[in-house]
Design a protein around this motif. Sequence first.
Motif, PDB file in Angstrom:
ATOM      1  N   ILE A  45      33.455  15.381  52.511  1.00  0.00           N
ATOM      2  CA  ILE A  45      33.104  16.367  51.500  1.00  0.00           C
ATOM      3  C   ILE A  45      33.763  17.693  51.863  1.00  0.00           C
ATOM      4  CG2 ILE A  45      30.990  17.192  52.638  1.00  0.00           C
ATOM      5  CD1 ILE A  45      29.700  17.294  49.855  1.00  0.00           C
ATOM      6  N   ALA A  46      34.224  18.421  50.864  1.00  0.00           N
ATOM      7  CA  ALA A  46      34.825  19.741  51.070  1.00  0.00           C
ATOM      8  C   ALA A  46      34.547  20.595  49.841  1.00  0.00           C
ATOM      9  CB  ALA A  46      36.325  19.628  51.311  1.00  0.00           C
ATOM     10  N   ILE A  47      34.395  21.888  50.042  1.00  0.00           N
ATOM     11  CA  ILE A  47      34.173  22.816  48.931  1.00  0.00           C
ATOM     12  C   ILE A  47      35.529  23.219  48.356  1.00  0.00           C
ATOM     13  CG2 ILE A  47      33.214  25.048  48.260  1.00  0.00           C
ATOM     14  CD1 ILE A  47      31.312  24.743  50.698  1.00  0.00           C
ATOM     15  N   ALA A  48      35.682  23.091  47.046  1.00  0.00           N
ATOM     16  CA  ALA A  48      36.935  23.460  46.401  1.00  0.00           C
ATOM     17  C   ALA A  48      37.127  24.974  46.460  1.00  0.00           C
ATOM     18  CB  ALA A  48      36.927  22.999  44.948  1.00  0.00           C
ATOM     19  N   PRO A  49      38.375  25.459  46.570  1.00  0.00           N
ATOM     20  CA  PRO A  49      38.622  26.917  46.623  1.00  0.00           C
ATOM     21  C   PRO A  49      38.094  27.671  45.413  1.00  0.00           C
ATOM     22  CG  PRO A  49      40.574  25.702  47.308  1.00  0.00           C
ATOM     23  CD  PRO A  49      39.611  24.685  46.772  1.00  0.00           C
ATOM     24  N   LEU A  50      38.166  27.055  44.225  1.00  0.00           N
ATOM     25  CA  LEU A  50      37.598  27.609  43.001  1.00  0.00           C
ATOM     26  C   LEU A  50      36.900  26.481  42.250  1.00  0.00           C
ATOM     27  CD1 LEU A  50      40.520  29.890  41.717  1.00  0.00           C
ATOM     28  CD2 LEU A  50      38.405  30.644  42.813  1.00  0.00           C
ATOM     29  N   PRO A  51      35.959  26.784  41.366  1.00  0.00           N
ATOM     30  CA  PRO A  51      35.208  25.724  40.682  1.00  0.00           C
ATOM     31  C   PRO A  51      36.087  24.819  39.832  1.00  0.00           C
ATOM     32  CG  PRO A  51      34.136  27.860  40.403  1.00  0.00           C
ATOM     33  CD  PRO A  51      35.475  28.128  41.018  1.00  0.00           C
ATOM     34  N   GLU A  52      35.746  23.553  39.839  1.00  0.00           N
ATOM     35  CA  GLU A  52      36.322  22.570  38.921  1.00  0.00           C
ATOM     36  C   GLU A  52      37.845  22.538  38.946  1.00  0.00           C
ATOM     37  OE1 GLU A  52      34.255  20.600  37.627  1.00  0.00           O
ATOM     38  OE2 GLU A  52      32.389  21.715  37.855  1.00  0.00           O
ATOM     39  N   GLY A  53      38.431  22.803  40.108  1.00  0.00           N
ATOM     40  CA  GLY A  53      39.879  22.709  40.256  1.00  0.00           C
ATOM     41  C   GLY A  53      40.662  23.804  39.565  1.00  0.00           C
ATOM     42  N   ARG A  54      40.020  24.923  39.219  1.00  0.00           N
ATOM     43  CA  ARG A  54      40.732  26.013  38.561  1.00  0.00           C
ATOM     44  C   ARG A  54      41.821  26.579  39.472  1.00  0.00           C
ATOM     45  NH1 ARG A  54      37.550  24.203  34.966  1.00  0.00           N
ATOM     46  NH2 ARG A  54      36.693  25.553  33.342  1.00  0.00           N
ATOM     47  N   ARG A  55      42.924  27.077  38.864  1.00  0.00           N
ATOM     48  CA  ARG A  55      44.063  27.612  39.640  1.00  0.00           C
ATOM     49  C   ARG A  55      43.802  29.017  40.141  1.00  0.00           C
ATOM     50  NH1 ARG A  55      48.740  28.716  37.275  1.00  0.00           N
ATOM     51  NH2 ARG A  55      47.944  28.756  35.147  1.00  0.00           N
ATOM     52  N   ILE A  56      43.282  29.872  39.260  1.00  0.00           N
ATOM     53  CA  ILE A  56      42.995  31.253  39.626  1.00  0.00           C
ATOM     54  C   ILE A  56      41.714  31.690  38.926  1.00  0.00           C
ATOM     55  CG2 ILE A  56      45.411  31.912  39.995  1.00  0.00           C
ATOM     56  CD1 ILE A  56      45.272  33.355  37.272  1.00  0.00           C
ATOM     57  N   ALA A  57      41.156  32.802  39.398  1.00  0.00           N
ATOM     58  CA  ALA A  57      40.028  33.441  38.720  1.00  0.00           C
ATOM     59  C   ALA A  57      40.542  34.654  37.956  1.00  0.00           C
ATOM     60  CB  ALA A  57      38.970  33.854  39.727  1.00  0.00           C
ATOM     61  N   PHE A  58      39.979  34.866  36.775  1.00  0.00           N
ATOM     62  CA  PHE A  58      40.342  36.027  35.946  1.00  0.00           C
ATOM     63  C   PHE A  58      39.079  36.851  35.733  1.00  0.00           C
ATOM     64  CE2 PHE A  58      40.665  38.302  31.963  1.00  0.00           C
ATOM     65  CZ  PHE A  58      41.969  38.808  31.973  1.00  0.00           C
ATOM     66  N   THR A  59      39.109  38.134  36.171  1.00  0.00           N
ATOM     67  CA  THR A  59      37.970  39.031  36.011  1.00  0.00           C
ATOM     68  C   THR A  59      38.441  40.334  35.373  1.00  0.00           C
ATOM     69  OG1 THR A  59      38.175  40.153  38.160  1.00  0.00           O
ATOM     70  CG2 THR A  59      36.983  38.049  38.125  1.00  0.00           C
ATOM     71  N   SER A  60      37.501  41.254  35.147  1.00  0.00           N
ATOM     72  CA  SER A  60      37.872  42.588  34.661  1.00  0.00           C
ATOM     73  C   SER A  60      37.074  43.639  35.414  1.00  0.00           C
ATOM     74  CB  SER A  60      37.644  42.716  33.154  1.00  0.00           C
ATOM     75  OG  SER A  60      36.268  42.846  32.862  1.00  0.00           O
ATOM     76  N   ARG A  61      37.633  44.854  35.491  1.00  0.00           N
ATOM     77  CA  ARG A  61      36.959  46.000  36.118  1.00  0.00           C
ATOM     78  C   ARG A  61      37.122  47.222  35.228  1.00  0.00           C
ATOM     79  NH1 ARG A  61      40.565  48.530  41.033  1.00  0.00           N
ATOM     80  NH2 ARG A  61      39.406  50.411  40.483  1.00  0.00           N
ATOM     81  N   TRP A  62      36.047  48.008  35.134  1.00  0.00           N
ATOM     82  CA  TRP A  62      36.085  49.228  34.322  1.00  0.00           C
ATOM     83  C   TRP A  62      35.338  50.298  35.106  1.00  0.00           C
ATOM     84  CZ3 TRP A  62      39.593  48.316  30.851  1.00  0.00           C
ATOM     85  CH2 TRP A  62      39.819  46.974  30.497  1.00  0.00           C
ATOM     86  N   ASP A  63      36.083  51.310  35.558  1.00  0.00           N
ATOM     87  CA  ASP A  63      35.581  52.266  36.531  1.00  0.00           C
ATOM     88  C   ASP A  63      34.889  53.463  35.882  1.00  0.00           C
ATOM     89  OD1 ASP A  63      37.004  50.528  38.102  1.00  0.00           O
ATOM     90  OD2 ASP A  63      38.331  52.044  38.973  1.00  0.00           O
ATOM     91  N   ASP A  64      34.019  54.105  36.687  1.00  0.00           N
ATOM     92  CA  ASP A  64      33.364  55.374  36.369  1.00  0.00           C
ATOM     93  C   ASP A  64      32.182  55.174  35.406  1.00  0.00           C
ATOM     94  OD1 ASP A  64      35.503  56.394  37.854  1.00  0.00           O
ATOM     95  OD2 ASP A  64      36.658  56.891  36.059  1.00  0.00           O
TER      96      ASP A  64
END
Length: 311
Positions: A45-64
């Motif tokens: 058993i091993a934990i995948a680097p991202l869920p469900e074999g996804r290639r990358i994670a996409f997020t957003s940031r909005w400052d202040d």
Amino acid sequence: MNRLAFSAFAFCLAVDAFATGLSGTRPEIVTARFANAAEAESAEIAIAPLPEGRRIAFTSRWDDSSAAHLKRAQMFRRTGVSPMFFLNGDVKYYKNTVPELMKLGARIGNHTVSHPFLMESSVNLMFNEVVENKLRVECFSDMPNTSFVIPYNWQCSLEPRRAAMLAKILVDNGIFVSSDWPLDATGQPASEWMPGYTFSGNDNRPNDKEFYSGLSNAVAKAEKNLDYPKVTFGLHSRCNDEGLALQERWLKEIVREHDGDWWITDDAHYGAYRYEYWHAKTRKLGVRGKTAIFEVLRHDPAFLGEVQPLT
């Protein structure tokens, strides 16, 4: 040899024996049935680097602590994507605006109390700016604060070691994920400090050319450096309604085209998953006929900030 992907949703109750400080470890039992006993014996058993074999994670940031965040959160609600707002310590803003942002599905991160240039501030001031605002984020959002972005930047000509000082303050206080850029000067390994590749698409005057160029560059970097598989769109809620509509189109396009191969998420969920990827422990307990039995020692969701299923 078989390698097992798993989804783990429920926590076992017997956790006291494994508790270690804030990140008390919790055991989960995972079972998998195979075609025959030999396959069960050889399975790992091993934990995948991202869920469900996804290639990358996409997020957003909005400052202040911006009044424009509310309209942005409404736009994100229409796209089905969760935004993250990194706020300063304006108590009135926390009281009046944060509840409205959270109703719209937004998450709240730490951007210091007063937005100083930390790289030329005393260590005591750095500590106060981070920890005091962490308390405000947690009290007003009722969620653990594990995410941070720095005001201005991480560069300091006066004292090159200052980035490492700030990074240590962050990780020592349970803040381990960021939408700042990877930087060797922080002195923290990828298992302890989890930044990503941010691009803006021009947050003053959004336009296709800068967005798609920035996205392409960020994705290339994330796919090349597997320790930091995250790209982040955003910086400030500055654009007019026309620019906001353009950003909405971009987000809907990303959801439509990449929902199957990108993990479209926020820094809170990303950090919880990646912390477990680096720190959760797995072991095989044994085999019963065709069934292999494993144990995963996970961490307290009150430390991680999320109950994030693993795969």
